[in-house]
Scaffold this motif. Structure first.
Motif, PDB file in Angstrom:
ATOM      1  N   THR A 210       0.577  -1.210  -0.121  1.00 51.56           N
ATOM      2  CA  THR A 210      -0.306  -0.438  -0.110  1.00 51.56           C
ATOM      3  C   THR A 210       0.867   1.439  -0.464  1.00 51.56           C
ATOM      4  OG1 THR A 210       0.124   0.226   2.455  1.00 51.56           O
ATOM      5  CG2 THR A 210      -1.480  -1.555   1.653  1.00 51.56           C
ATOM      6  N   ASP A 211       0.049   2.104  -0.321  1.00 53.20           N
ATOM      7  CA  ASP A 211       0.542   3.409  -0.399  1.00 53.20           C
ATOM      8  C   ASP A 211       1.037   3.938   0.339  1.00 53.20           C
ATOM      9  OD1 ASP A 211      -1.274   3.889   0.586  1.00 53.20           O
ATOM     10  OD2 ASP A 211      -2.212   6.220  -0.560  1.00 53.20           O
ATOM     11  N   THR A 212       0.593   3.419   1.826  1.00 53.12           N
ATOM     12  CA  THR A 212       1.202   3.865   3.543  1.00 53.12           C
ATOM     13  C   THR A 212       2.053   3.162   3.486  1.00 53.12           C
ATOM     14  OG1 THR A 212      -0.013   2.064   4.086  1.00 53.12           O
ATOM     15  CG2 THR A 212      -0.945   4.205   3.719  1.00 53.12           C
ATOM     16  N   GLY A 213       3.087   1.835   2.926  1.00 54.87           N
ATOM     17  CA  GLY A 213       3.877   1.779   3.272  1.00 54.87           C
ATOM     18  C   GLY A 213       3.823   0.680   3.730  1.00 54.87           C
ATOM     19  N   TYR A 214       2.601  -0.469   4.433  1.00 53.97           N
ATOM     20  CA  TYR A 214       2.139  -1.532   4.668  1.00 53.97           C
ATOM     21  C   TYR A 214       2.583  -2.652   4.095  1.00 53.97           C
ATOM     22  CZ  TYR A 214       1.043   0.140   9.314  1.00 53.97           C
ATOM     23  OH  TYR A 214       1.722   0.725  10.564  1.00 53.97           O
ATOM     24  N   ILE A 215       2.619  -3.699   4.558  1.00 51.35           N
ATOM     25  CA  ILE A 215       2.906  -4.825   3.294  1.00 51.35           C
ATOM     26  C   ILE A 215       1.423  -6.125   3.629  1.00 51.35           C
ATOM     27  CG2 ILE A 215       3.909  -7.250   2.006  1.00 51.35           C
ATOM     28  CD1 ILE A 215       5.967  -5.288   2.546  1.00 51.35           C
ATOM     29  N   TRP A 216       0.922  -6.542   3.062  1.00 43.29           N
ATOM     30  CA  TRP A 216      -0.612  -6.803   3.949  1.00 43.29           C
ATOM     31  C   TRP A 216      -0.510  -8.546   3.544  1.00 43.29           C
ATOM     32  CZ3 TRP A 216      -4.432 -10.363   1.912  1.00 43.29           C
ATOM     33  CH2 TRP A 216      -5.322 -10.266   2.367  1.00 43.29           C
ATOM     34  N   MET A 217      -0.529  -9.100   3.874  1.00 40.32           N
ATOM     35  CA  MET A 217       0.040 -10.605   3.652  1.00 40.32           C
ATOM     36  C   MET A 217      -1.620 -11.614   3.840  1.00 40.32           C
ATOM     37  SD  MET A 217       3.750 -11.825   3.824  1.00 40.32           S
ATOM     38  CE  MET A 217       4.362 -10.918   5.485  1.00 40.32           C
ATOM     39  N   GLY A 218      -2.233 -12.324   2.797  1.00 47.29           N
ATOM     40  CA  GLY A 218      -3.318 -13.448   3.034  1.00 47.29           C
ATOM     41  C   GLY A 218      -3.316 -14.498   2.211  1.00 47.29           C
ATOM     42  N   THR A 219      -4.579 -15.291   2.269  1.00 51.14           N
ATOM     43  CA  THR A 219      -5.219 -15.494   1.376  1.00 51.14           C
ATOM     44  C   THR A 219      -5.717 -15.657   0.257  1.00 51.14           C
ATOM     45  OG1 THR A 219      -7.191 -16.110   2.088  1.00 51.14           O
ATOM     46  CG2 THR A 219      -6.191 -17.753   2.996  1.00 51.14           C
ATOM     47  N   ALA A 220      -5.417 -15.890  -1.282  1.00 50.85           N
ATOM     48  CA  ALA A 220      -5.904 -15.653  -2.343  1.00 50.85           C
ATOM     49  C   ALA A 220      -6.739 -15.019  -2.516  1.00 50.85           C
ATOM     50  CB  ALA A 220      -4.954 -16.232  -3.923  1.00 50.85           C
ATOM     51  N   SER A 221      -7.921 -16.082  -1.686  1.00 48.12           N
ATOM     52  CA  SER A 221      -9.803 -15.566  -1.620  1.00 48.12           C
ATOM     53  C   SER A 221     -10.106 -14.368  -1.124  1.00 48.12           C
ATOM     54  CB  SER A 221     -10.150 -16.112  -1.206  1.00 48.12           C
ATOM     55  OG  SER A 221      -9.394 -16.954   0.305  1.00 48.12           O
ATOM     56  N   LEU A 222      -8.569 -13.847   0.027  1.00 49.23           N
ATOM     57  CA  LEU A 222      -8.951 -11.961   0.496  1.00 49.23           C
ATOM     58  C   LEU A 222     -10.427 -12.292   1.346  1.00 49.23           C
ATOM     59  CD1 LEU A 222      -9.640  -9.980  -2.665  1.00 49.23           C
ATOM     60  CD2 LEU A 222      -7.263  -9.836  -1.005  1.00 49.23           C
ATOM     61  N   LYS A 223     -10.050 -13.852   2.359  1.00 49.92           N
ATOM     62  CA  LYS A 223     -10.937 -14.228   3.298  1.00 49.92           C
ATOM     63  C   LYS A 223     -10.513 -14.504   4.715  1.00 49.92           C
ATOM     64  CE  LYS A 223     -13.989 -16.392   0.396  1.00 49.92           C
ATOM     65  NZ  LYS A 223     -15.025 -17.825   0.245  1.00 49.92           N
ATOM     66  N   GLU A 224      -8.476 -14.504   4.858  1.00 50.20           N
ATOM     67  CA  GLU A 224      -8.161 -14.677   6.132  1.00 50.20           C
ATOM     68  C   GLU A 224      -7.125 -13.595   6.131  1.00 50.20           C
ATOM     69  OE1 GLU A 224      -5.511 -18.029   7.910  1.00 50.20           O
ATOM     70  OE2 GLU A 224      -7.320 -18.460   6.526  1.00 50.20           O
ATOM     71  N   LYS A 225      -6.459 -13.243   6.867  1.00 51.53           N
ATOM     72  CA  LYS A 225      -5.515 -12.288   6.919  1.00 51.53           C
ATOM     73  C   LYS A 225      -4.069 -13.286   7.792  1.00 51.53           C
ATOM     74  CE  LYS A 225      -2.954  -8.091   8.955  1.00 51.53           C
ATOM     75  NZ  LYS A 225      -4.222  -7.383   9.824  1.00 51.53           N
ATOM     76  N   LEU A 226      -2.559 -13.302   7.007  1.00 51.13           N
ATOM     77  CA  LEU A 226      -1.967 -14.447   7.939  1.00 51.13           C
ATOM     78  C   LEU A 226      -1.323 -12.883   8.188  1.00 51.13           C
ATOM     79  CD1 LEU A 226      -1.110 -16.020   4.628  1.00 51.13           C
ATOM     80  CD2 LEU A 226      -2.182 -16.803   6.407  1.00 51.13           C
ATOM     81  N   CYS A 227      -0.388 -12.070   8.009  1.00 47.91           N
ATOM     82  CA  CYS A 227       0.254 -10.797   8.655  1.00 47.91           C
ATOM     83  C   CYS A 227       0.187  -9.435   7.462  1.00 47.91           C
ATOM     84  CB  CYS A 227       1.940 -11.524   9.378  1.00 47.91           C
ATOM     85  SG  CYS A 227       2.337 -11.772   7.303  1.00 47.91           S
ATOM     86  N   GLU A 228       1.404  -8.742   8.258  1.00 48.67           N
ATOM     87  CA  GLU A 228       0.969  -7.229   7.971  1.00 48.67           C
ATOM     88  C   GLU A 228       1.853  -6.856   8.284  1.00 48.67           C
ATOM     89  OE1 GLU A 228      -2.298  -3.898   6.879  1.00 48.67           O
ATOM     90  OE2 GLU A 228      -2.431  -4.660   8.532  1.00 48.67           O
ATOM     91  N   PHE A 229       2.860  -5.840   7.688  1.00 49.53           N
ATOM     92  CA  PHE A 229       4.617  -5.724   8.132  1.00 49.53           C
ATOM     93  C   PHE A 229       4.728  -3.819   8.216  1.00 49.53           C
ATOM     94  CE2 PHE A 229       8.787  -4.532   7.076  1.00 49.53           C
ATOM     95  CZ  PHE A 229       9.382  -4.911   8.400  1.00 49.53           C
ATOM     96  N   ASN A 230       5.473  -3.147   8.456  1.00 51.33           N
ATOM     97  CA  ASN A 230       5.114  -1.993   7.999  1.00 51.33           C
ATOM     98  C   ASN A 230       6.288  -1.736   8.193  1.00 51.33           C
ATOM     99  OD1 ASN A 230       5.262   0.892   7.434  1.00 51.33           O
ATOM    100  ND2 ASN A 230       4.820   1.794   9.619  1.00 51.33           N
ATOM    101  N   CYS A 231       7.107  -1.769   5.881  1.00 55.71           N
ATOM    102  CA  CYS A 231       8.319  -1.273   5.436  1.00 55.71           C
ATOM    103  C   CYS A 231       8.900  -0.127   6.242  1.00 55.71           C
ATOM    104  CB  CYS A 231       9.339  -1.801   4.705  1.00 55.71           C
ATOM    105  SG  CYS A 231       7.829  -1.049   3.181  1.00 55.71           S
ATOM    106  N   ASN A 232       7.820   0.902   6.296  1.00 57.39           N
ATOM    107  CA  ASN A 232       8.440   2.579   6.592  1.00 57.39           C
ATOM    108  C   ASN A 232       8.683   2.695   5.436  1.00 57.39           C
ATOM    109  OD1 ASN A 232       7.436   2.432   8.814  1.00 57.39           O
ATOM    110  ND2 ASN A 232       9.431   1.400   9.863  1.00 57.39           N
ATOM    111  N   ILE A 233       8.785   2.172   4.140  1.00 54.97           N
ATOM    112  CA  ILE A 233       8.444   2.973   2.620  1.00 54.97           C
ATOM    113  C   ILE A 233       7.675   2.962   1.669  1.00 54.97           C
ATOM    114  CG2 ILE A 233      10.598   2.109   0.326  1.00 54.97           C
ATOM    115  CD1 ILE A 233      12.379   0.757   2.240  1.00 54.97           C
ATOM    116  N   ARG A 234       7.169   4.279   1.758  1.00 50.97           N
ATOM    117  CA  ARG A 234       6.470   4.522   0.611  1.00 50.97           C
ATOM    118  C   ARG A 234       6.579   4.484  -1.303  1.00 50.97           C
ATOM    119  NH1 ARG A 234       2.020   8.683   3.957  1.00 50.97           N
ATOM    120  NH2 ARG A 234       2.232   7.630   5.572  1.00 50.97           N
ATOM    121  N   ALA A 235       7.806   4.478  -1.167  1.00 48.69           N
ATOM    122  CA  ALA A 235       8.234   3.820  -2.529  1.00 48.69           C
ATOM    123  C   ALA A 235       7.519   2.728  -3.527  1.00 48.69           C
ATOM    124  CB  ALA A 235       9.513   4.759  -2.966  1.00 48.69           C
ATOM    125  N   PRO A 236       7.080   3.302  -4.559  1.00 54.59           N
ATOM    126  CA  PRO A 236       6.615   2.322  -5.292  1.00 54.59           C
ATOM    127  C   PRO A 236       7.597   0.918  -5.899  1.00 54.59           C
ATOM    128  CG  PRO A 236       6.298   3.554  -6.679  1.00 54.59           C
ATOM    129  CD  PRO A 236       6.664   4.031  -5.180  1.00 54.59           C
TER     130      PRO A 236
END
Length: 868
Positions: free
Chosen positions: A267-293
């Motif tokens: 995301t543009d906030t620097g967060y990386i969301w990880m979950g199932t491909a069905s988008l029904k379950e979240k595995l984890c989320e990490f803030n990399c503190n980098i907003r550049a794509p």
């Protein structure tokens, strides 16, 4: 061991990741990877680079180059992009498909549009998606295979972006058009285009998108600002990742895992969301503190591992993030490209090719610092044993006391499979072998198979081969697919050595590879047909499972018809030779081969093909030179094409068969008496030409009989037509027209004996005994009177039979008397004749007390005859 783990990087408390070098790349790239379109195939596959695709400011003479390399940087092919459609329109000049001749130009051009995206199929075919929606397919060595279009809508609106993805059905292509609509095909091998639903309010290209495969159906996931949309074949659905951090105004990057089960969103906030491909379950989320794509984001996970990690790459930074508060970071010295794999990520740049993956559990147990795992102790025991140190016994006893020696051996074997360096593989396998010596019933299969697998893997990992497979990838790929990929790279000697080493069945191994080699050999047009055919036969011989017809078909496909014919001479199965010869329009040779085979079905196949291919005259002349084929074709015509059969007889001047044909035709086709007589007259003429006077006279008699039968029907009524001569006479007698019957017999010269038989039978059937008696007295019977007795007894009229029995001549008297049941008189006649055969015949008819006296009389007569 401490030094060995120096490149291990912890991600949280439960996993380590390591990055090691696969190859030092020697491909002499003059441009950065960022200036190229790049596509790398999974499972250690080849790399394709399209150089200068965007450098429009360069002169038109600077033509973009499409290069194909192995994973080690060895050149496989190079193609120049034609400038006929502008500075980077895609018409291609093939430069080379081998390293030795990489500088030799061999032009192969066609016109098309600019390339938008590159990708590799599961069969290692390069797919080039062009701006006009055409997809060009190339082989590993730059050989053009085929092309297909993604539809008229894509052609009209142009391609903005494309994705090559893989499903269980094959390799698919997803297209984003200039109208911001998606079109995809889940399998390019069986092209079925699907136009995805429109996204409401989409006025510009999405910030990021990818193709997903869920429940055996391909979908498209795209991001528009803060919103995500999932497109399937029926609808467009808005989806929201569960647990996503607030404040997201845009998704900059998304990545689907190698198995399509997991999804990562940047995301543009620097967060990386990880979950199932069905988008029904979240595995984890990490803030990399980098907003550049990021330039790239791919998954890095190991099969059957609970750890999930994503690798994110920027210009000079590489970050591994997962379910941990910290990340692993690497500095990139050069512009790099990430290739997701089943169990890790390949990272290559202009100078190096590396592999980043999670350290397998077995390796972690053995090599981590201060490990007391059974495998670690066994490895130390083996090292001490080589040093002849008593510590080896101490380590070994410790493992045995815990009852973990079997587990230790298994850990060492498993860890050896995940090691890339042969020295470490050998060290672990020596430890496993050392531990096996102290086990009574440890099954050797796992150890033996691991040794075999590692020898194969080390062979294909060699720099000159350039297939850096890991053990997990190798097992997923299977040995058969690996052999196919070696064959695709034309590494036939190595493929054969692997087959022989693994003792694969010939049909699955050596024979199949030799057949591929032969198919490649026929494409070498600088070698004469004779030399190629001889070389192939010397190499293949009678190898089981090899089809020379398949090789010949490949030669014919390459325009080498004469070579194909020479190769077919080695094919023992005529059923395989003939169809290809027909395809090559060598029909006469095909006919000869079919006849030699003795297979009539095959001969008929060729004959029908020749019939359609040649004009009528040439076809008949061909048949005249092949008697067996002519005979079979005649049999066919007798049942299917009578007119053609007549033409055959006419061409051969076969008047005898022609006469027979007209006789059959007179009864089969004609109903009018005039037509039948005319056909019979034609038959008689043919028989005269054949000098068969008997057949000609018989035919003329049949014509006379037909006319007479028609006259009898007109005068007497009843059914006479198509009766035989005898049946006609019999019918006249039964109708009481004896004079007409006699006249008919005289006209057709029926012998008296035959006429008497016919009249006798007819009158008995009528039971006209009075007429029969008159007939018998009309003149002396030419057939005797025994037939009268027999016919009367057949009609169960003994009274009439006795009338004729007395008139029977002496030589048949006994038989006649026995027929009417007069045994006693028969005995007297036999005794009078003194005929032993007649006495025996009468004696055989004597039964019980009734004929006892007669039997005694015969016995006495025999006795008296013997005394004399």
């Amino acid at each position: 061991m401490d030094c060995y783990t120096a490149n291990w990087n912890p991600l949280g408390d439960s996993a380590f990741y390591r990055k090691y070098e696969l190859y030092s790349m020697d491909w002499d790239l003059k441009e950065e990877l960022r200036d190229c379109l790049v596509a790398a195939a999974p499972y250690g596959g080849p790399i394709a680079l399209l150089r200068n695709p965007w450098r429009k400011e360069k002169a038109a003479s600077v033509r973009p180059v499409l290069d194909i390399y192995s994973a080690s940087g060895m050149p496989l092919a190079s193609l120049l992009v034609s400038t006929s459609d502008g500075p980077w329109g895609l018409g291609l000049d093939r430069v080379s498909s081998s390293e030795d001749s990489l500088r030799n130009l061999s032009p192969l051009q066609w016109k098309s549009g600019p390339v938008v995206s590159l990708g590799w199929s599961a069969e290692e075919e390069l797919l080039c998606v062009q701006e006009d929606g055409a997809v060009l397919v190339y082989g590993l060595h730059g050989d053009f295979r085929r092309h297909f279009s993604m539809g008229n809508e894509v052609l009209q609106n142009r391609v903005l972006d494309a994705r090559i993805f893989h499903t269980e059905f094959g390799s698919g292509v997803a297209i984003l058009t200039g109208a911001h609509r998606f079109t995809l095909s889940a399998n390019v091998g069986d092209l079925k285009l699907r136009r995805m639903p429109e996204v409401p309010g989409l006025q510009s290209a999405p910030s990021c998108w990818t193709a997903l495969c869920q429940d055996r159906v391909a979908h498209v996931l795209l991001a528009v600002g803060p919103d995500l949309y999932l497109l399937d074949h029926a609808a467009c659905s808005a989806v929201t990742p569960p647990g996503l951090a607030p404040g997201v105004s845009s998704f900059l990057q998304m990545a689907v895992s190698f198995t399509y089960r997991h999804l990562a969103l940047f995301t543009d906030t620097g967060y990386i969301w990880m979950g199932t491909a069905s988008l029904k379950e979240k595995l984890c989320e990490f803030n990399c503190n980098i907003r550049a794509p990021p330039k790239q984001m791919v998954w890095c996970s190991r099969p059957r591992s609970k750890e999930r990690a994503v690798v994110v790459a920027w210009e000079r930074r590489l970050m591994v993030v997962g379910d941990a508060s910290e990340s692993i970071q690497f500095v990139l010295d050069e512009d790099s490209y990430l290739v997701p794999e089943l169990d890790g990520v390949r990272i290559f740049s202009r100078s190096t090719h590396e592999f980043l993956h999670e350290v397998p559990a077995a390796s972690e147990e053995i090599f981590k610092i201060a490990s007391m795992a059974p495998g670690a102790l066994l490895l130390e025991a083996q090292k001490e044993y080589e040093k002849e140190s008593q510590k080896a016994d101490e380590y070994l006893r410790e493992i045995q006391e815990l009852g973990q020696l079997t587990q230790a051996v298994q850990q060492c074997i498993e860890a050896a499979g995940h090691e890339h360096q042969p020295d470490m593989q050998k060290s672990l396998l020596r430890a496993a072998s050392f531990g096996k010596c102290f086990l009574d019933r440890f099954p050797p299969n796992s150890f033996v198979h691991m040794c075999q697998d590692l020898r194969v893997l080390n062979a294909v990992r060699d720099y000159h081969i350039g297939i850096p497979l890991t053990y997990s990838q190798y097992k997923q790929l299977t040995i058969q697919v690996l052999l196919d990929r070696l064959v695709l790279r034309r590494l036939y000697p190595l493929a054969i050595q692997i087959c022989e080493y693994l003792r694969l069945p010939e049909v699955q191994g050596v024979s199949r590879i030799l057949a591929h080699w032969a198919c490649y050999k026929v494409q070498q047009k600088d070698v004469s047909d004779e030399d190629v055919a001889r070389a192939i036969n010397q190499k293949l011989g009678d190898t089981p499972g090899v089809s020379y017809s398949d090789i010949a078909a490949r030669a014919y496909g390459c325009g080498r018809t004469e070579l194909a014919i020479k190769l077919l001479e080695y094919e023992p199965r005529s059923g395989e030779q003939v169809p290809l010869l027909l395809k090559m329009k060598r029909s006469k040779l095909a006919l000869s081969k079919a006849i030699e085979s003795g297979d009539t079905d095959l001969v008929f196949t060729v004959l029908l093909h020749l019939k359609n291919e040649l004009n009528r005259g040439d076809f008949f002349m061909t048949l005249r030179n092949q008697p067996m084929a002519l005979s079979l074709y005649r049999q066919f015509c007798k049942h299917q094409e009578l007119e053609t059969l007549k033409d055959l007889y006419n061409q051969d001047d076969n008047h005898q068969e022609l006469g027979s044909f007209h006789i059959r035709a007179s009864y089969a086709a004609e109903e009018r008496i005039e037509g039948r007589v005319a056909a019979l007259q034609t038959a008689a003429d043919a028989f005269y030409k054949a000098k068969n006077e008997f057949a000609a006279k018989a035919t003329e008699d049949q014509m006379r009989l037909l006319r007479l039968q028609r006259r009898l029907e007109d005068e007497l009524g009843g059914q006479f037509l198509d009766l035989s001569l005898h049946d006609t006479v019999t019918t006249l007698i039964l109708g009481g027209h004896n004079k007409r019957a006699e006249q008919l017999a005289r006209d057709f010269r029926i012998p008296d004996k035959r006429l008497w038989w016919l009249k006798l039978t007819a009158l008995a059937d009528l039971e006209d005994w009075e007429e029969l008696e008159k007939f018998s007295k009309s003149k002396k019977s030419p057939i005797g009177y025994l037939p009268f007795v027999e016919i009367c007894m057949k009609q169960h009229n003994k009274y009439e039979a006795k009338k004729y029995a007395s008139r029977v001549g002496p030589e048949q008297k006994v038989k006649a008397l026995l027929l009417v049941g007069d045994v006693a008189q028969a005995a007297d006649v036999a005794i009078e004749h003194r005929n032993e055969a007649e006495l025996s015949l009468v004696l055989s008819h004597c039964t019980g007390a009734t004929d006892g006296a007669t039997a005694d009389k015969i016995q006495r007569a025999r006795a008296q005859a013997q005394k004399k």
